[in-house]
Design a protein around this motif. Structure first.
Motif, PDB file in Angstrom:
ATOM      1  N   ARG A  73      39.642  26.287  64.824  1.00  0.00           N
ATOM      2  CA  ARG A  73      38.801  25.083  64.794  1.00  0.00           C
ATOM      3  C   ARG A  73      39.024  24.409  63.451  1.00  0.00           C
ATOM      4  O   ARG A  73      39.562  25.022  62.526  1.00  0.00           O
ATOM      5  N   ASP A  74      38.624  23.149  63.348  1.00  0.00           N
ATOM      6  CA  ASP A  74      38.720  22.465  62.064  1.00  0.00           C
ATOM      7  C   ASP A  74      37.990  23.297  61.010  1.00  0.00           C
ATOM      8  O   ASP A  74      36.813  23.630  61.186  1.00  0.00           O
ATOM      9  N   GLY A  75      38.677  23.661  59.940  1.00  0.00           N
ATOM     10  CA  GLY A  75      38.083  24.448  58.874  1.00  0.00           C
ATOM     11  C   GLY A  75      38.135  25.946  59.093  1.00  0.00           C
ATOM     12  O   GLY A  75      37.753  26.717  58.218  1.00  0.00           O
ATOM     13  N   GLY A  76      38.638  26.394  60.238  1.00  0.00           N
ATOM     14  CA  GLY A  76      38.735  27.827  60.523  1.00  0.00           C
ATOM     15  C   GLY A  76      39.944  28.441  59.832  1.00  0.00           C
ATOM     16  O   GLY A  76      40.809  27.747  59.299  1.00  0.00           O
ATOM     17  N   SER A  77      39.995  29.754  59.833  1.00  0.00           N
ATOM     18  CA  SER A  77      41.121  30.437  59.199  1.00  0.00           C
ATOM     19  C   SER A  77      41.807  31.355  60.203  1.00  0.00           C
ATOM     20  O   SER A  77      41.276  31.621  61.284  1.00  0.00           O
ATOM     21  N   CYS A  95      44.829  28.348  57.019  1.00  0.00           N
ATOM     22  CA  CYS A  95      43.599  27.677  57.451  1.00  0.00           C
ATOM     23  C   CYS A  95      43.960  26.566  58.426  1.00  0.00           C
ATOM     24  O   CYS A  95      44.941  25.853  58.225  1.00  0.00           O
ATOM     25  N   HIS A  97      43.284  23.056  59.515  1.00  0.00           N
ATOM     26  CA  HIS A  97      42.657  21.858  58.949  1.00  0.00           C
ATOM     27  C   HIS A  97      42.249  20.885  60.042  1.00  0.00           C
ATOM     28  O   HIS A  97      41.226  20.217  59.919  1.00  0.00           O
ATOM     29  N   GLN A  98      43.061  20.800  61.083  1.00  0.00           N
ATOM     30  CA  GLN A  98      42.742  19.924  62.205  1.00  0.00           C
ATOM     31  C   GLN A  98      43.252  20.568  63.486  1.00  0.00           C
ATOM     32  O   GLN A  98      44.416  20.963  63.565  1.00  0.00           O
ATOM     33  N   GLN A 106      47.728  22.885  59.741  1.00  0.00           N
ATOM     34  CA  GLN A 106      47.300  24.152  59.158  1.00  0.00           C
ATOM     35  C   GLN A 106      48.124  24.461  57.913  1.00  0.00           C
ATOM     36  O   GLN A 106      49.208  23.932  57.734  1.00  0.00           O
TER      37      GLN A 106
END
Length: 191
Positions: A73-77, A95, A97-98, A106
């Motif tokens: 997800r956006d902001g996930g790692s 990560c 990013h989008q 990422q």
């Protein structure tokens, strides 16, 4: 490194990329990868974001991949490791990013060289007829780092992984339907 001719891989006038094409930009430290798949953009997107599918195709055959962390997800790692029969381990992290249906952005780091971080963008272009062109771009911080990635055998690993992805897409086409909930039996009357 493959040098595509005008129109597509291997001079195909239709502009199809049925084989993986890896290019190094001569002016910017970028690696570009282009490949066509017999899948919809949604199916290809899911193969890149669903950890259970991702481990089935990433990397060469002689390595087994396991997910350590995955939050697409956006902001996930994310973090995964590929292990060889000889005990070698190659670990990667980054990560997201989008994460949109059209593209993924990422970061990507091989933990063997943790200071070399790439910014990757993957775009899924619908070619119609159930085919999608994947455009991947990895921007690194120097030409030296880019050239080291290319010299590492990266191209062979990418090509082997995409061949496995082709087989996965052909084998489990319905499993890659993004609207299909794998926990729900689509035809309970058939049981």
């Amino acid at each position: 490194m493959t040098d595509p001719t005008i129109g597509g891989a291997d001079g195909d006038p239709a502009g199809r990329y049925d084989q993986t094409v890896v290019e190094a930009d001569e002016h910017v430290p970028i690696i570009r990868i282009t490949r066509d798949f017999a899948a919809t953009p949604a199916q290809l997107h899911r193969a890149h974001t669903d950890p259970d599918l991702f481990v089935r195709w990433i990397g060469p055959d002689e390595l087994t991949t396991r997910i350590i962390d995955w939050d697409a997800r956006d902001g996930g790692s994310w973090r995964w490791a590929s292990e060889g029969d000889d005990g070698s381990v190659f670990e990667f992290r980054g990560c997201f990013h989008q994460v949109t249906p059209e593209r993924l952005v990422q970061t990507f780091t091989f933990l063997g060289t943790p200071d070399d971080v790439a910014l990757e963008t993957l775009r899924f272009d619908d070619l119609g007829g159930g085919r999608t062109r994947l455009h991947a771009q990895s921007l690194v911080d120097s030409f030296e780092a880019r050239d080291a990635w290319l010299a590492s055998g990266m191209e062979g690993g990418v090509d082997a992984g995409y061949a496995k992805l082709d087989a996965l897409l052909a084998d489990v086409e319905t499993d890659l339907d993004p609207d299909l909930d794998p926990d729900v039996d689509p035809d309970p009357a058939a049981d």
